[in-house]
Write a protein that holds these residues in place. Sequence first.
Motif, PDB file in Angstrom:
ATOM      1  N   PRO A 103      40.961  41.177  30.348  1.00 25.93           N
ATOM      2  CA  PRO A 103      40.955  43.071  30.902  1.00 25.93           C
ATOM      3  C   PRO A 103      40.850  42.710  32.489  1.00 25.93           C
ATOM      4  N   ASP A 104      39.883  41.750  33.420  1.00 24.86           N
ATOM      5  CA  ASP A 104      40.354  42.382  34.871  1.00 24.86           C
ATOM      6  C   ASP A 104      41.425  42.233  35.440  1.00 24.86           C
ATOM      7  N   LEU A 105      41.873  43.467  35.908  1.00 25.74           N
ATOM      8  CA  LEU A 105      42.623  43.333  36.519  1.00 25.74           C
ATOM      9  C   LEU A 105      43.225  42.420  37.745  1.00 25.74           C
ATOM     10  N   LEU A 106      41.990  42.041  38.688  1.00 18.85           N
ATOM     11  CA  LEU A 106      41.252  40.999  39.984  1.00 18.85           C
ATOM     12  C   LEU A 106      42.484  39.750  39.267  1.00 18.85           C
ATOM     13  N   TYR A 107      41.454  39.162  38.337  1.00 20.25           N
ATOM     14  CA  TYR A 107      41.652  38.473  37.273  1.00 20.25           C
ATOM     15  C   TYR A 107      43.538  37.703  37.405  1.00 20.25           C
ATOM     16  N   ASN A 108      43.658  39.226  36.459  1.00 17.64           N
ATOM     17  CA  ASN A 108      45.248  38.928  36.304  1.00 17.64           C
ATOM     18  C   ASN A 108      45.993  38.622  37.385  1.00 17.64           C
ATOM     19  N   GLY A 109      45.798  39.762  38.424  1.00 22.79           N
ATOM     20  CA  GLY A 109      46.924  39.569  39.940  1.00 22.79           C
ATOM     21  C   GLY A 109      46.315  38.169  40.600  1.00 22.79           C
ATOM     22  N   VAL A 110      45.221  37.973  40.280  1.00 26.49           N
ATOM     23  CA  VAL A 110      45.165  35.980  40.943  1.00 26.49           C
ATOM     24  C   VAL A 110      45.908  35.210  40.443  1.00 26.49           C
ATOM     25  N   LEU A 111      45.690  34.999  38.997  1.00 27.54           N
ATOM     26  CA  LEU A 111      46.633  34.181  38.521  1.00 27.54           C
ATOM     27  C   LEU A 111      48.134  34.979  38.389  1.00 27.54           C
ATOM     28  N   LEU A 112      48.090  35.762  38.695  1.00 29.57           N
ATOM     29  CA  LEU A 112      49.769  36.525  38.671  1.00 29.57           C
ATOM     30  C   LEU A 112      50.779  35.406  39.801  1.00 29.57           C
ATOM     31  N   CYS A 113      49.686  35.962  41.084  1.00 32.78           N
ATOM     32  CA  CYS A 113      50.075  35.628  42.443  1.00 32.78           C
ATOM     33  C   CYS A 113      50.505  33.137  42.607  1.00 32.78           C
ATOM     34  N   ILE A 114      49.018  33.243  41.755  1.00 34.71           N
ATOM     35  CA  ILE A 114      49.048  31.501  41.843  1.00 34.71           C
ATOM     36  C   ILE A 114      49.700  31.250  40.760  1.00 34.71           C
ATOM     37  N   SER A 115      50.055  31.811  39.887  1.00 39.89           N
ATOM     38  CA  SER A 115      51.857  31.270  38.964  1.00 39.89           C
ATOM     39  C   SER A 115      53.050  31.183  39.646  1.00 39.89           C
ATOM     40  N   LEU A 116      53.234  32.829  40.367  1.00 41.64           N
ATOM     41  CA  LEU A 116      54.196  32.164  41.206  1.00 41.64           C
ATOM     42  C   LEU A 116      54.901  31.089  41.948  1.00 41.64           C
ATOM     43  N   GLN A 117      53.685  31.606  43.304  1.00 44.88           N
ATOM     44  CA  GLN A 117      53.448  29.902  44.095  1.00 44.88           C
ATOM     45  C   GLN A 117      54.272  29.519  43.394  1.00 44.88           C
ATOM     46  N   LEU A 118      53.341  28.754  42.747  1.00 39.36           N
ATOM     47  CA  LEU A 118      53.179  27.465  41.959  1.00 39.36           C
ATOM     48  C   LEU A 118      54.851  27.715  41.148  1.00 39.36           C
ATOM     49  N   MET A 119      55.635  28.033  40.474  1.00 38.90           N
ATOM     50  CA  MET A 119      57.367  28.397  40.048  1.00 38.90           C
ATOM     51  C   MET A 119      57.898  28.134  41.515  1.00 38.90           C
ATOM     52  N   ILE A 120      57.489  28.775  42.321  1.00 41.26           N
ATOM     53  CA  ILE A 120      58.377  28.528  43.834  1.00 41.26           C
ATOM     54  C   ILE A 120      58.688  27.066  44.207  1.00 41.26           C
ATOM     55  N   PHE A 121      57.252  26.912  44.176  1.00 46.29           N
ATOM     56  CA  PHE A 121      56.784  25.508  44.724  1.00 46.29           C
ATOM     57  C   PHE A 121      57.544  24.883  44.250  1.00 46.29           C
ATOM     58  N   GLY A 122      57.597  24.378  42.808  1.00 45.45           N
ATOM     59  CA  GLY A 122      58.453  23.850  41.829  1.00 45.45           C
ATOM     60  C   GLY A 122      59.032  24.187  41.865  1.00 45.45           C
ATOM     61  N   VAL A 123      60.191  25.079  42.458  1.00 47.64           N
ATOM     62  CA  VAL A 123      61.871  25.794  42.569  1.00 47.64           C
ATOM     63  C   VAL A 123      62.080  24.490  43.990  1.00 47.64           C
ATOM     64  N   ILE A 124      60.813  24.089  44.574  1.00 53.27           N
ATOM     65  CA  ILE A 124      61.464  23.374  46.138  1.00 53.27           C
ATOM     66  C   ILE A 124      61.204  22.247  46.195  1.00 53.27           C
ATOM     67  N   LYS A 125      60.132  22.163  45.297  1.00 58.27           N
ATOM     68  CA  LYS A 125      59.936  20.459  44.756  1.00 58.27           C
ATOM     69  C   LYS A 125      61.420  19.981  44.113  1.00 58.27           C
ATOM     70  N   LEU A 126      61.915  20.216  43.098  1.00 57.84           N
ATOM     71  CA  LEU A 126      63.420  20.490  42.689  1.00 57.84           C
ATOM     72  C   LEU A 126      64.077  19.771  42.932  1.00 57.84           C
ATOM     73  N   GLY A 127      64.655  20.799  44.137  1.00 56.18           N
ATOM     74  CA  GLY A 127      66.170  20.934  44.948  1.00 56.18           C
ATOM     75  C   GLY A 127      65.516  19.469  46.394  1.00 56.18           C
ATOM     76  N   ALA A 128      64.014  19.018  46.647  1.00 61.96           N
ATOM     77  CA  ALA A 128      63.766  17.608  47.097  1.00 61.96           C
ATOM     78  C   ALA A 128      64.533  16.170  46.510  1.00 61.96           C
ATOM     79  N   ASN A 129      64.816  15.073  47.444  1.00 62.61           N
ATOM     80  CA  ASN A 129      64.737  14.171  46.762  1.00 62.61           C
ATOM     81  C   ASN A 129      64.045  13.141  46.078  1.00 62.61           C
ATOM     82  N   GLY A 130      64.423  12.829  45.057  1.00 58.85           N
ATOM     83  CA  GLY A 130      63.156  11.252  44.032  1.00 58.85           C
ATOM     84  C   GLY A 130      62.930  11.971  43.140  1.00 58.85           C
ATOM     85  N   TYR A 131      61.945  10.931  42.530  1.00 62.97           N
ATOM     86  CA  TYR A 131      61.778  11.194  41.343  1.00 62.97           C
ATOM     87  C   TYR A 131      60.382  11.759  41.869  1.00 62.97           C
ATOM     88  N   ARG A 132      59.337  11.337  41.980  1.00 62.74           N
ATOM     89  CA  ARG A 132      58.037  11.937  42.353  1.00 62.74           C
ATOM     90  C   ARG A 132      58.036  13.264  43.159  1.00 62.74           C
TER      91      ARG A 132
END
Length: 83
Positions: free
Chosen positions: A6-35
């Motif tokens: 119910p807390d909007l601040l908590y929802n906003g923080v989770l949204l920012c973290i999830s968007l950063q994780l997804m952006i980082f994931g897309v960047i890492k998928l473009g890099a070479n290497g299995y890891r």
Amino acid sequence: MNPSFPDLLYNGVLLCISLQLMIFGVIKLGANGYRSTVLGLLCLFMGSGFIYNLYWIALNQSLLFNAVLGGYKALFYAPLALS
């Protein structure tokens, strides 16, 4: 928003973290290497899990969302793809 968070601040923080994780994931998928690929996929799955918990459950209960993107419209996907 998901009523279990119910807390909007908590929802906003989770949204920012999830968007950063997804952006980082897309960047890492473009890099070479299995890891990097494994780390990118893991970040995409974690970010999408956060977004699913925050918004998708609440959207599925919305009448407007179900009218526009309801599951019964899947019947029209195959004829549309074949045309």
